[in-house]
Design an enzyme around this catalytic site. Structure first.
Site, PDB file in Angstrom:
ATOM      1  N   GLY A  96      -9.982   5.054  -1.019  1.00  0.00           N
ATOM      2  CA  GLY A  96      -9.543   4.176   0.056  1.00  0.00           C
ATOM      3  C   GLY A  96      -9.389   4.890   1.384  1.00  0.00           C
ATOM      4  O   GLY A  96      -9.636   6.089   1.516  1.00  0.00           O
ATOM      5  N   HIS A 101       3.285   3.710   4.125  1.00  0.00           N
ATOM      6  CA  HIS A 101       4.398   3.529   3.188  1.00  0.00           C
ATOM      7  C   HIS A 101       5.699   3.705   3.952  1.00  0.00           C
ATOM      8  O   HIS A 101       5.807   4.567   4.836  1.00  0.00           O
ATOM      9  CB  HIS A 101       4.347   4.562   2.063  1.00  0.00           C
ATOM     10  CG  HIS A 101       3.109   4.524   1.240  1.00  0.00           C
ATOM     11  ND1 HIS A 101       2.710   3.422   0.521  1.00  0.00           N
ATOM     12  CD2 HIS A 101       2.157   5.483   1.020  1.00  0.00           C
ATOM     13  CE1 HIS A 101       1.583   3.690  -0.108  1.00  0.00           C
ATOM     14  NE2 HIS A 101       1.230   4.932   0.182  1.00  0.00           N
ATOM     15  N   SER A 161      -1.489  -3.190  -1.441  1.00  0.00           N
ATOM     16  CA  SER A 161      -2.647  -2.297  -1.408  1.00  0.00           C
ATOM     17  C   SER A 161      -2.746  -1.549  -2.727  1.00  0.00           C
ATOM     18  O   SER A 161      -1.731  -1.241  -3.361  1.00  0.00           O
ATOM     19  CB  SER A 161      -2.511  -1.296  -0.254  1.00  0.00           C
ATOM     20  OG  SER A 161      -2.413  -1.961   0.987  1.00  0.00           O
ATOM     21  N   GLY A 163      -4.773   1.826  -4.519  1.00  0.00           N
ATOM     22  CA  GLY A 163      -5.626   3.009  -4.389  1.00  0.00           C
ATOM     23  C   GLY A 163      -5.322   3.956  -5.530  1.00  0.00           C
ATOM     24  O   GLY A 163      -4.151   4.281  -5.762  1.00  0.00           O
ATOM     25  N   LEU A 175      -0.177   1.313  -6.639  1.00  0.00           N
ATOM     26  CA  LEU A 175      -0.117   0.159  -5.746  1.00  0.00           C
ATOM     27  C   LEU A 175       1.122   0.223  -4.863  1.00  0.00           C
ATOM     28  O   LEU A 175       2.131   0.834  -5.214  1.00  0.00           O
ATOM     29  CB  LEU A 175      -0.157  -1.157  -6.528  1.00  0.00           C
ATOM     30  CG  LEU A 175       1.029  -1.566  -7.396  1.00  0.00           C
ATOM     31  CD1 LEU A 175       2.047  -2.377  -6.598  1.00  0.00           C
ATOM     32  CD2 LEU A 175       0.558  -2.388  -8.584  1.00  0.00           C
ATOM     33  N   ALA A 176       1.002  -0.433  -3.705  1.00  0.00           N
ATOM     34  CA  ALA A 176       2.106  -0.539  -2.749  1.00  0.00           C
ATOM     35  C   ALA A 176       2.261  -2.007  -2.394  1.00  0.00           C
ATOM     36  O   ALA A 176       1.338  -2.618  -1.844  1.00  0.00           O
ATOM     37  CB  ALA A 176       1.827   0.291  -1.510  1.00  0.00           C
ATOM     38  N   CYS A 192      -6.243   0.010   5.582  1.00  0.00           N
ATOM     39  CA  CYS A 192      -7.292   0.104   4.563  1.00  0.00           C
ATOM     40  C   CYS A 192      -8.687   0.114   5.174  1.00  0.00           C
ATOM     41  O   CYS A 192      -9.676  -0.207   4.510  1.00  0.00           O
ATOM     42  CB  CYS A 192      -7.152  -1.028   3.539  1.00  0.00           C
ATOM     43  SG  CYS A 192      -5.508  -1.101   2.789  1.00  0.00           S
TER      44      CYS A 192
END
Length: 230
Positions: A96, A101, A161, A163, A175-176, A192
Protein backbone atom coordinates in the site's frame (compact mmCIF):
# COMPACT_ATOMS: atom_id res chain seq x y z
CA UNK A 1 4.93 -13.85 26.73
CA UNK A 2 6.84 -13.78 23.45
CA UNK A 3 10.16 -11.95 23.56
CA UNK A 4 8.77 -9.83 20.74
CA UNK A 5 6.34 -8.23 23.17
CA UNK A 6 8.51 -7.71 26.21
CA UNK A 7 8.73 -3.96 25.63
CA UNK A 8 4.99 -3.47 25.06
CA UNK A 9 2.29 -3.20 27.73
CA UNK A 10 -0.37 -5.84 27.27
CA UNK A 11 -3.59 -7.16 28.74
CA UNK A 12 -3.91 -10.75 27.57
CA UNK A 13 -7.26 -12.33 26.83
CA UNK A 14 -6.72 -16.00 25.97
CA UNK A 15 -9.47 -17.47 23.82
CA UNK A 16 -11.84 -19.63 25.82
CA UNK A 17 -11.48 -23.30 24.99
CA UNK A 18 -14.42 -25.19 23.61
CA UNK A 19 -16.46 -22.20 22.43
CA UNK A 20 -17.64 -22.67 18.87
CA UNK A 21 -16.25 -24.94 16.18
CA UNK A 22 -13.95 -24.39 13.25
CA UNK A 23 -13.24 -26.41 10.16
CA UNK A 24 -9.64 -27.15 11.18
CA UNK A 25 -8.02 -28.10 14.47
CA UNK A 26 -6.30 -24.77 15.06
CA UNK A 27 -4.76 -23.66 18.36
CA UNK A 28 -6.80 -20.94 20.02
CA UNK A 29 -5.43 -17.47 19.25
CA UNK A 30 -4.19 -15.16 21.97
CA UNK A 31 -5.81 -11.71 21.97
CA UNK A 32 -3.78 -8.77 23.28
CA UNK A 33 -5.15 -5.32 24.08
CA UNK A 34 -2.09 -3.09 23.97
CA UNK A 35 -3.65 0.33 24.53
CA UNK A 36 -2.01 3.45 23.08
CA UNK A 37 1.42 2.65 21.61
CA UNK A 38 4.17 4.25 19.57
CA UNK A 39 4.25 2.91 16.05
CA UNK A 40 7.82 1.75 15.55
CA UNK A 41 8.22 -0.48 18.65
CA UNK A 42 4.94 -2.20 17.80
CA UNK A 43 5.99 -2.74 14.21
CA UNK A 44 9.33 -4.18 15.31
CA UNK A 45 7.53 -6.48 17.76
CA UNK A 46 5.34 -7.78 14.92
CA UNK A 47 8.42 -8.46 12.84
CA UNK A 48 10.13 -10.35 15.67
CA UNK A 49 7.04 -12.38 16.46
CA UNK A 50 6.70 -13.40 12.80
CA UNK A 51 10.41 -14.25 12.53
CA UNK A 52 10.48 -16.28 15.76
CA UNK A 53 7.19 -18.14 15.48
CA UNK A 54 7.21 -21.88 14.81
CA UNK A 55 4.77 -24.39 13.41
CA UNK A 56 3.04 -24.77 16.80
CA UNK A 57 2.99 -21.09 17.79
CA UNK A 58 -0.52 -19.89 18.50
CA UNK A 59 -1.80 -17.05 16.36
CA UNK A 60 -2.23 -13.67 18.04
CA UNK A 61 -4.55 -10.71 17.45
CA UNK A 62 -3.42 -7.32 18.73
CA UNK A 63 -5.93 -4.52 19.32
CA UNK A 64 -4.45 -1.07 19.93
CA UNK A 65 -4.27 2.61 19.07
CA UNK A 66 -1.19 4.42 17.80
CA UNK A 67 0.11 7.85 18.64
CA UNK A 68 -0.04 10.15 15.61
CA UNK A 69 2.06 8.86 12.71
CA UNK A 70 2.05 8.63 8.94
CA UNK A 71 3.21 5.30 7.52
CA UNK A 72 4.43 4.65 3.99
CA UNK A 73 4.24 1.21 2.40
CA UNK A 74 7.34 -0.51 1.05
CA UNK A 75 6.81 0.79 -2.50
CA UNK A 76 4.89 3.96 -1.61
CA UNK A 77 5.50 7.21 -3.42
CA UNK A 78 6.43 10.12 -1.19
CA UNK A 79 4.50 12.31 -3.64
CA UNK A 80 1.38 11.26 -1.72
CA UNK A 81 2.81 12.80 1.46
CA UNK A 82 1.63 16.37 0.96
CA UNK A 83 2.29 18.31 4.19
CA UNK A 84 3.08 16.07 7.16
CA UNK A 85 4.03 18.97 9.42
CA UNK A 86 4.99 17.83 12.91
CA UNK A 87 3.58 14.31 12.55
CA UNK A 88 6.33 11.66 12.23
CA UNK A 89 6.66 9.68 9.00
CA UNK A 90 7.78 6.03 9.09
CA UNK A 91 8.62 3.95 6.00
CA UNK A 92 7.57 0.37 6.67
CA UNK A 93 7.32 -3.04 5.04
CA UNK A 94 3.60 -3.48 4.36
CA UNK A 95 1.93 -3.11 1.00
CA UNK A 96 0.00 0.00 0.00
CA UNK A 97 0.76 3.69 -0.06
CA UNK A 98 0.48 6.26 2.77
CA UNK A 99 -1.97 6.32 5.64
CA UNK A 100 -2.43 7.99 9.01
CA UNK A 101 -2.78 6.44 12.46
CA UNK A 102 -3.77 8.34 15.58
CA UNK A 103 -5.70 8.12 18.86
CA UNK A 104 -9.35 7.29 18.28
CA UNK A 105 -8.55 4.82 15.49
CA UNK A 106 -8.76 1.09 16.20
CA UNK A 107 -5.75 -0.74 14.78
CA UNK A 108 -5.88 -4.52 14.55
CA UNK A 109 -2.88 -6.70 13.81
CA UNK A 110 -3.87 -10.35 13.17
CA UNK A 111 -0.65 -12.40 13.33
CA UNK A 112 -1.92 -15.49 11.56
CA UNK A 113 -0.15 -18.57 10.18
CA UNK A 114 -1.87 -18.40 6.80
CA UNK A 115 -0.56 -21.77 5.64
CA UNK A 116 -1.91 -23.50 8.73
CA UNK A 117 -5.21 -21.64 8.37
CA UNK A 118 -5.36 -22.50 4.64
CA UNK A 119 -5.90 -18.85 3.75
CA UNK A 120 -4.51 -17.16 0.67
CA UNK A 121 -3.45 -13.52 0.91
CA UNK A 122 -6.44 -12.23 -1.07
CA UNK A 123 -8.80 -14.37 1.03
CA UNK A 124 -7.16 -13.03 4.19
CA UNK A 125 -7.58 -9.39 3.11
CA UNK A 126 -11.21 -10.09 2.17
CA UNK A 127 -11.80 -11.62 5.59
CA UNK A 128 -10.51 -8.48 7.33
CA UNK A 129 -12.76 -6.34 5.18
CA UNK A 130 -15.74 -8.60 5.81
CA UNK A 131 -15.29 -8.37 9.58
CA UNK A 132 -15.47 -4.55 9.42
CA UNK A 133 -18.47 -4.67 7.06
CA UNK A 134 -20.31 -6.98 9.47
CA UNK A 135 -19.43 -4.74 12.42
CA UNK A 136 -20.73 -1.68 10.59
CA UNK A 137 -23.97 -3.53 9.83
CA UNK A 138 -24.48 -4.06 13.58
CA UNK A 139 -24.84 -0.28 13.82
CA UNK A 140 -27.04 0.07 10.76
CA UNK A 141 -24.18 1.31 8.57
CA UNK A 142 -24.04 0.00 5.00
CA UNK A 143 -20.36 -0.54 4.18
CA UNK A 144 -18.67 -2.33 1.30
CA UNK A 145 -15.28 -3.41 -0.03
CA UNK A 146 -13.76 -2.53 -3.40
CA UNK A 147 -11.61 -5.15 -5.04
CA UNK A 148 -9.60 -2.55 -6.93
CA UNK A 149 -8.87 -0.52 -3.78
CA UNK A 150 -8.54 -2.59 -0.57
CA UNK A 151 -10.36 -1.27 2.49
CA UNK A 152 -13.92 -0.64 3.59
CA UNK A 153 -16.04 2.22 2.28
CA UNK A 154 -19.32 3.92 3.12
CA UNK A 155 -20.48 5.56 -0.07
CA UNK A 156 -17.52 7.46 -1.47
CA UNK A 157 -15.75 7.73 1.90
CA UNK A 158 -13.22 5.32 3.37
CA UNK A 159 -13.96 3.89 6.80
CA UNK A 160 -11.11 1.40 7.21
CA UNK A 161 -7.75 0.76 5.56
CA UNK A 162 -6.10 -2.62 5.07
CA UNK A 163 -2.41 -3.26 4.47
CA UNK A 164 -0.61 -6.54 5.17
CA UNK A 165 2.72 -8.30 4.80
CA UNK A 166 3.32 -12.05 4.73
CA UNK A 167 6.66 -13.56 5.70
CA UNK A 168 7.40 -17.26 6.19
CA UNK A 169 3.66 -17.87 5.81
CA UNK A 170 2.79 -15.56 8.71
CA UNK A 171 0.81 -12.35 8.34
CA UNK A 172 1.54 -9.08 10.07
CA UNK A 173 0.26 -5.50 9.85
CA UNK A 174 -3.52 -5.52 9.33
CA UNK A 175 -6.36 -3.02 9.44
CA UNK A 176 -7.07 0.47 10.75
CA UNK A 177 -10.70 1.34 11.50
CA UNK A 178 -11.66 4.96 12.09
CA UNK A 179 -13.79 5.19 15.24
CA UNK A 180 -13.62 8.69 16.76
CA UNK A 181 -10.48 10.58 15.80
CA UNK A 182 -9.38 13.89 14.37
CA UNK A 183 -9.56 13.30 10.61
CA UNK A 184 -7.63 16.48 9.75
CA UNK A 185 -4.26 14.71 9.23
CA UNK A 186 -5.75 12.72 6.36
CA UNK A 187 -5.93 16.05 4.53
CA UNK A 188 -2.12 16.23 4.66
CA UNK A 189 -1.78 13.14 2.46
CA UNK A 190 -3.39 11.40 -0.48
CA UNK A 191 -4.91 8.60 1.63
CA UNK A 192 -3.82 5.22 0.31
CA UNK A 193 -2.51 7.00 -2.78
CA UNK A 194 -5.85 8.50 -3.88
CA UNK A 195 -5.95 12.28 -4.22
CA UNK A 196 -9.10 13.74 -2.72
CA UNK A 197 -10.25 10.53 -1.05
CA UNK A 198 -12.49 11.47 1.86
CA UNK A 199 -12.35 9.57 5.14
CA UNK A 200 -15.20 8.85 7.52
CA UNK A 201 -15.55 7.21 10.93
CA UNK A 202 -18.03 5.19 12.93
CA UNK A 203 -18.83 7.97 15.39
CA UNK A 204 -20.05 10.19 12.54
CA UNK A 205 -22.24 7.44 11.14
CA UNK A 206 -24.18 6.48 14.25
CA UNK A 207 -21.63 3.97 15.53
CA UNK A 208 -19.61 3.84 18.75
CA UNK A 209 -17.32 6.61 20.01
CA UNK A 210 -15.25 4.22 22.13
CA UNK A 211 -12.29 2.36 20.65
CA UNK A 212 -12.45 -0.29 23.37
CA UNK A 213 -16.16 -0.87 22.70
CA UNK A 214 -15.40 -1.16 19.01
CA UNK A 215 -12.62 -3.68 19.66
CA UNK A 216 -14.92 -5.87 21.72
CA UNK A 217 -17.63 -5.73 19.06
CA UNK A 218 -15.21 -6.42 16.20
CA UNK A 219 -13.46 -9.41 17.75
CA UNK A 220 -16.20 -12.03 17.15
CA UNK A 221 -16.67 -10.83 13.58
CA UNK A 222 -12.93 -11.09 13.01
CA UNK A 223 -12.73 -14.58 14.47
CA UNK A 224 -15.67 -15.68 12.34
CA UNK A 225 -14.26 -14.18 9.14
CA UNK A 226 -10.85 -15.81 9.76
CA UNK A 227 -12.47 -19.11 10.83
CA UNK A 228 -10.79 -18.93 14.23
CA UNK A 229 -12.28 -20.33 17.48
CA UNK A 230 -14.99 -18.05 18.89
Amino acid sequence: MSAALQTLPAVDTPAAAGRGAVARDLPAPLVRHLGLTDYEPTWRAMQRFTEERGADTADEIWFLEHRAVFTLGVAASRAHLLAPGDIPVVQIDRGGQVTYHGPGQLVVYPLIDLRRAALGVREFVSALERAVIDLAADYGIAAAARREAPGVYVGDCKLASVGVRVRRGGSFHGLALNVALDLEPFGRINPCGYAGLRMTQLSELGGPHSVSECAGALEPHLRRALRLPL
